[in-house]
Design a protein around this motif. Structure first.
Motif, PDB file in Angstrom:
ATOM      1  N   TYR A 289       0.840  -1.196   0.000  1.00 11.70           N
ATOM      2  CA  TYR A 289       0.000   0.000   0.000  1.00 11.70           C
ATOM      3  C   TYR A 289       0.872   1.242   0.000  1.00 11.70           C
ATOM      4  O   TYR A 289       1.915   1.284   0.651  1.00 11.70           O
TER       5      TYR A 289
ATOM      6  N   ARG B  91       1.059   5.668  -1.700  1.00 12.91           N
ATOM      7  CA  ARG B  91       0.297   6.810  -2.197  1.00 12.91           C
ATOM      8  C   ARG B  91       1.097   7.512  -3.281  1.00 12.91           C
ATOM      9  O   ARG B  91       2.287   7.770  -3.092  1.00 12.91           O
TER      10      ARG B  91
ATOM     11  N   SER C 145      -4.270   6.610  -3.446  1.00  8.35           N
ATOM     12  CA  SER C 145      -3.842   5.680  -2.409  1.00  8.35           C
ATOM     13  C   SER C 145      -4.172   4.268  -2.872  1.00  8.35           C
ATOM     14  O   SER C 145      -5.343   3.937  -3.067  1.00  8.35           O
TER      15      SER C 145
ATOM     16  N   LEU D 240      -4.485   0.456  -2.120  1.00 13.32           N
ATOM     17  CA  LEU D 240      -4.663  -0.364  -0.917  1.00 13.32           C
ATOM     18  C   LEU D 240      -4.255  -1.820  -1.150  1.00 13.32           C
ATOM     19  O   LEU D 240      -4.335  -2.330  -2.265  1.00 13.32           O
TER      20      LEU D 240
ATOM     21  N   GLN E  34      -2.509   0.032   8.177  1.00 11.14           N
ATOM     22  CA  GLN E  34      -2.914   0.560   6.876  1.00 11.14           C
ATOM     23  C   GLN E  34      -4.151   1.457   7.003  1.00 11.14           C
ATOM     24  O   GLN E  34      -4.272   2.478   6.317  1.00 11.14           O
TER      25      GLN E  34
ATOM     26  N   LEU F  81      -4.407   5.206   5.827  1.00 13.57           N
ATOM     27  CA  LEU F  81      -5.425   5.655   4.877  1.00 13.57           C
ATOM     28  C   LEU F  81      -6.215   6.838   5.432  1.00 13.57           C
ATOM     29  O   LEU F  81      -6.357   7.869   4.781  1.00 13.57           O
TER      30      LEU F  81
ATOM     31  N   VAL G 248      -8.838   6.483  -4.275  1.00  9.81           N
ATOM     32  CA  VAL G 248      -8.408   5.312  -3.522  1.00  9.81           C
ATOM     33  C   VAL G 248      -8.502   4.091  -4.430  1.00  9.81           C
ATOM     34  O   VAL G 248      -9.594   3.735  -4.890  1.00  9.81           O
TER      35      VAL G 248
ATOM     36  N   ASN H 222      -8.927   0.635  -4.704  1.00 12.64           N
ATOM     37  CA  ASN H 222      -9.593  -0.153  -3.678  1.00 12.64           C
ATOM     38  C   ASN H 222      -9.975  -1.506  -4.287  1.00 12.64           C
ATOM     39  O   ASN H 222     -10.915  -1.575  -5.066  1.00 12.64           O
TER      40      ASN H 222
END
Lengths: 422, 530
Positions: free
Chosen positions: B277, B279, B289, B291, B321, B325, B339, B341
């Motif tokens: 993870y 950014r 970001s 994940l 994490q 976040l 994000v 995701n």
């Protein structure tokens, strides 16, 4: 600042038939006649949320925003209350320099909780007085008594809000725009700072705020109508082509259900180490806590207060004032609530109003620059995180005004202008 | 999550791990070149060399070699900006990663590698805008769920043919663990379910032999994350639905093999033992970001009524994490908080009014359904973590957060209700979620066995009725998305393939949704981006 003895009064008939009374410093009541390159109007729709601007409900605000430069990431600054953010707009400085961290603070000298509504509470120079000192005419049209109170006679021309509605302590937008139009017609200031209070005042009291927002919606519609009235008048008088409008809110609004309240008073009083030694200035979404016990006990007491606050349901965070760039007026600890909650101190009955602000959830605000001045860029959106504190440096730059002593804390937002309007 | 559907092929030929033919025919750079994780001053470059014919992926054979690389400002490499050399060998399956620094922000570069005097094909890449820079526009390709057995990667080809992308975001299920299936459009290599390091390496090599994927990697930098199929279906920190402890070795060893192969074969700034993870920032306009929702997650709940779903001790992201976040969302200096995701965060309540056959198809897609079903592999199965993320967005007044999601082999545009109870009245939302569909992997019509846009329509309508925050849903199509980010809005265009089994399949624009700045809402919008 001008002394009371030197002010004079102007009586102006408003379009609605009312008579507007303006006060002015002697000799500075009217801008030079003749063609003018620039007029700036900072219009604060108190408590407006950006997501409430809508082509159907608020067509005038919507059109202004669409034909100007919008800052969708704009935010109010802590504490997201009316007085500190209006002060930041006009000073360009953070609260640790202005002396105004919140609406309500514990006054250590007078040992009581009070509203910061006295001219002496504001320690920093504002655009209203700095620009007036350069020979320009500035005006303030502030619908709330406490705003009129703290800004006092800093502007060259002032309107004292009237009629004041009971309970809310503010003048309705209809009267505010009457006054604004009268001031522009009579004195034609280079800069006017205006606050429209209805959206905020009705929002606070709207019992359907968490769902329907019935009263709030009506206030939005009527506030927008008044903004439209002002724009129409600018266009009709020919001033539009020299006008820059900075439209924003000082904070937004969040509604809570009656059981979602945080009361720190009783928790403090039940703590043997803190009882009787803590004063609480309740600001809706924020509580400002001041320790009044012996100095030697302060560090331990503040740590205890912090733990107590953070252990209370509905509390989001607790901060030492310097973390938020707040000065000693803010006391020892600033506590914020979560979205959908409110503080009610000293008792659980003290704050019955469902609409509140002051907590971080209410920091996002509308902020856009519009107007008929040819340098205003239309249809632009900026990713910049504009802040209330950015208004003074932006407007100051338009007038070529140097930064105040110590500089601005805000940033001049010049993306809305193709060139400097001067 | 998403089961691939269909039984696994028998393990006929399982022991015959022959070298891939492609590796030998195309010279030392048979698996192409790639770049990823762009920074304002640099980018990560990737390739894999086959220095001697026997150094086939997963073999552990072949010598250590030195590979040189160069980065130029022009396609003809007349103006070289950076050069370097990297040593690789069988220890990392002859893959090469060079983290290049000292480049200019927001600039196109061309790069190539060389080994023993042979140059690789040239790749093109782009650095991120400088910190604090004003950025008018970004465009990302957004993809997920590319099962090679289920079809061809025409979606990647269409993205490679565009000339307007700054980045491709791959949200996971980049490759699948399953063995070769009888009805596969293209059978997997190795033909067995991947469980060992050799398997994972060979499978990565097979995917990177695909010409469309190679073309896209060579054209645009990627930002990738894994979902479950990079290791095994429904993976969690201690195992996976598709892992049998013992007969398939230990999960610890299997996951380590999967992660090592991923680090070796993907253009990502990640090495085993580190954290995936991360950014990426794009001036004042956006940050992304990415994940990792597999490494730290608690085991999935047993079924949708398992009270464990809301247990605050269970986690999908892991405490560290999740803090990373949420604090990043609150303190972000960029306007748009994107994000990456891997699995859906919008709550989805599946209606109980569906016909048994529809419910059966959904359950084959999503796992066992009992009563009003939830997909317990998504954030729906970890509601404490979700409440924390959405609560932070609401409590701190965070605006302009958009989750970009894959995994579910279908296209969704949804809002994230601030409070599900009052949302139908207020439509107050704290963010948006845009879900790209699968590049190839099976979705509802294929599982129902009906033509696209027929049997799924009733299911889609029922789900939307039950979930007013879901503004769009297409359960059938395969393809890719293009995301445009401007200060005024984030918008996603969905493009659908005519036929995933046709390598030359055309793609057509199906729909576009925008998230206008400051609204946290999704709204249908007009024509496709040009």
């Amino acid at each position: 600042m001008t002394g009371l003895s030197r002010r004079r009064f102007l009586r102006v008939a408003a379009g609605t038939g009312a008579t507007v009374v303006l006060s002015a410093a002697a000799g500075t009541a009217r801008a030079e006649p003749g063609p003018r390159a620039l007029r700036v109007y900072v219009l604060v729709v108190d408590g407006l949320r950006a997501d409430e601007i809508d082509p159907v409900l608020t067509p005038n605000l919507h059109e202004l925003r669409a034909n100007g430069t919008n800052f969708p990431a704009a935010r109010s600054l802590a504490v997201a209350e009316t007085i500190p953010n209006h002060v930041m707009m006009m000073t360009g400085m953070r609260s640790d320099r202005t002396g105004v961290p919140a609406n309500s603070v514990y006054d250590q000298a007078h040992r009581r909780v009070r509203t910061l509504d006295q001219p002496a509470d504001l320690r920093a120079p504002t655009l209203l007085d700095r620009l007036a000192a350069t020979g320009r005419v500035t005006g303030s049209v502030l619908s709330k008594e406490y705003l009129y109170g703290i800004f006092g006679e800093r502007a060259s021309v002032r309107w004292e809000p009237f009629p004041i509605l009971p309970v809310t302590g503010h003048a309705p937008d209809l009267a505010t725009v009457d006054a604004l139009l009268a001031m522009v017609g009579e004195s034609d200031p280079d800069l006017v700072f205006a606050n429209f209070g209805d959206v905020d005042r009705v929002g606070h009291a709207d019992l359907t705020g968490t769902t329907l927002r019935a009263a709030r919606t009506a206030a939005l519609w009527s506030a927008d109508l008044q903004v439209g009235r002002f724009v129409t008048e600018l266009k009709g008088s020919g001033r539009w082509l020299s006008s820059v409008l900075v439209v924003l809110a000082d904070h937004s609004m969040d509604w809570s259900l009656p059981h979602r309240v945080v009361s720190l008073r009783s928790r403090v009083d039940n703590d043997p180490a803190l009882a009787g030694k803590v004063e609480i200035a309740q600001n809706g979404g924020a509580d400002l806590l001041a320790f009044t016990g012996p100095e030697a006990e302060r560090p331990a007491a503040v740590a205890r207060l912090r733990a107590l606050a953070l252990g209370t349901e509905g509390v989001l965070s607790a901060h030492a004032p310097p973390e938020l760039r707040l000065g000693p007026e803010a006391g020892d600890l600033v506590v914020f609530c979560r979205a959908g909650w409110r503080f009610t101190d000293p008792t659980v009955w003290s704050n019955p109003i469902p609409g509140n602000h002051g907590h971080p959830a209410t920091e996002p605000i509308p902020f856009f620059v519009a107007g008929g001045h040819p340098s205003v860029r239309a249809g632009v959106t900026s990713a910049a995180q504009a802040r209330t504190v950015d208004v003074a440096p932006t407007v100051g730059a338009l007038f070529g005004l140097p930064a105040p002593e110590g500089g601005y804390d805000g940033t001049a937002r010049l993306e809305p202008f193709a060139s400097r309007p001067q | 999550m998403f089961r691939a559907g269909g039984a696994l092929a028998a393990v006929a030929g399982a022991g015959m791990f022959g070298p891939t033919a492609a590796a030998q025919e195309a010279g030392p750079f048979a698996h192409g070149v790639a770049s990823g994780d762009p920074l304002p001053g640099g980018v990560l470059l990737w390739t894999r060399v086959t220095p001697v014919p026997e150094a086939v992926p997963g073999s552990g054979l072949g010598p250590d070699v030195t590979v040189t690389w160069e980065v130029a400002r022009d396609e003809a490499f007349t103006s070289v900006a950076a050069r370097g050399a990297v040593t690789t060998g069988p220890a990392r399956d002859h893959t090469v990663k060079a983290d290049v620094a000292g480049l200019e922000p927001a600039t196109w570069y061309w790069y190539r590698f060389a080994v023993a005097g042979v140059a690789s094909p040239a790749g093109r890449t782009r650095t991120a805008p400088a910190a604090g820079a004003v950025v008018e526009r970004l465009r990302f390709g957004v993809v997920s769920c590319s099962n090679l057995q289920a079809g061809h990667f025409a979606a990647y080809r269409h993205l490679a043919q565009r000339d307007d992308l700054d980045l491709v975001v791959h949200l996971g299920d980049y490759l699948y663990e399953y063995g070769a299936e009888d009805d596969a459009v293209r059978p997997h290599d190795p033909p067995v379910e991947m469980t060992t390091l050799e398997h994972y390496r060979r499978r990565h090599a097979q995917y990177k032999s695909d010409p469309d994927l190679r073309a896209l990697h060579a054209r645009v930098p990627f930002a990738v994350t894994w979902d479950d199929h990079e290791s095994a279906n429904d993976a969690w920190s201690g195992g996976a639905e598709n892992h049998t402890e013992g007969t398939e070795g230990t999960w610890t060893a299997r996951r380590a093999a999967a992660q090592q192969a991923y680090a070796e074969w993907m253009p990502v700034r990640y090495e085993p033992g580190g954290r995936l993870y991360r950014r990426l920032a794009f001036g004042t306009l956006a940050e992304l970001s990415m994940l990792d929702l597999r490494t730290y997650r608690s085991r999935q709940a047993a079924h949708p009524f398992d009270p464990a779903i809301g247990d605050p001790e269970r986690t999908i992201a892991g405490a560290e994490q999740l803090s990373w976040l949420t604090s990043g969302l609150v303190t972000a200096s960029a306007q748009w908080k994107l994000v990456g995701n891997p699995v859906m965060i919008a709550p989805v309540r599946f209606p109980s009014t569906l016909a048994p056959r529809e419910l059966d198809a959904l359950s084959r897609l999503l796992g066992p359904l009992l009563g009003p079903p939830y997909n317990v592999d998504q954030w729906d199965g970890y509601t404490a973590d979700r409440a924390r993320v959405l609560g932070v967005l609401r409590d701190h007044g965070v605006r302009d957060t958009v989750f970009l999601t894959g995994d579910i082999h279908s296209a969704w545009a949804a809002e994230l209700p601030a409070d599900p109870l009052t949302y139908p009245l207020t439509r107050e939302s704290v963010g948006a979620e845009l879900v790209c569909t699968s590049v190839t992997s099976d979705n509802l019509d294929e599982i129902l066995g009906v033509p696209p846009r027929t049997g799924s329509l009733a299911v889609e309508s029922a789900i939307r009725l039950n979930n007013p925050h879901v503004r769009y849903l297409d359960f059938d199509s395969h393809g890719y998305s293009v995301l445009e980010v401007t200060p005024a809005a984030v918008r996603m265009d969905w493009f659908v393939l005519a036929d995933r089994t046709d390598p030359a399949s055309p793609a057509a624009h199906s729909v576009s949704f925008a998230v206008p700045a400051g609204t946290q809402r999704v709204a249908r919008t007009g024509e496709a981006l040009r």
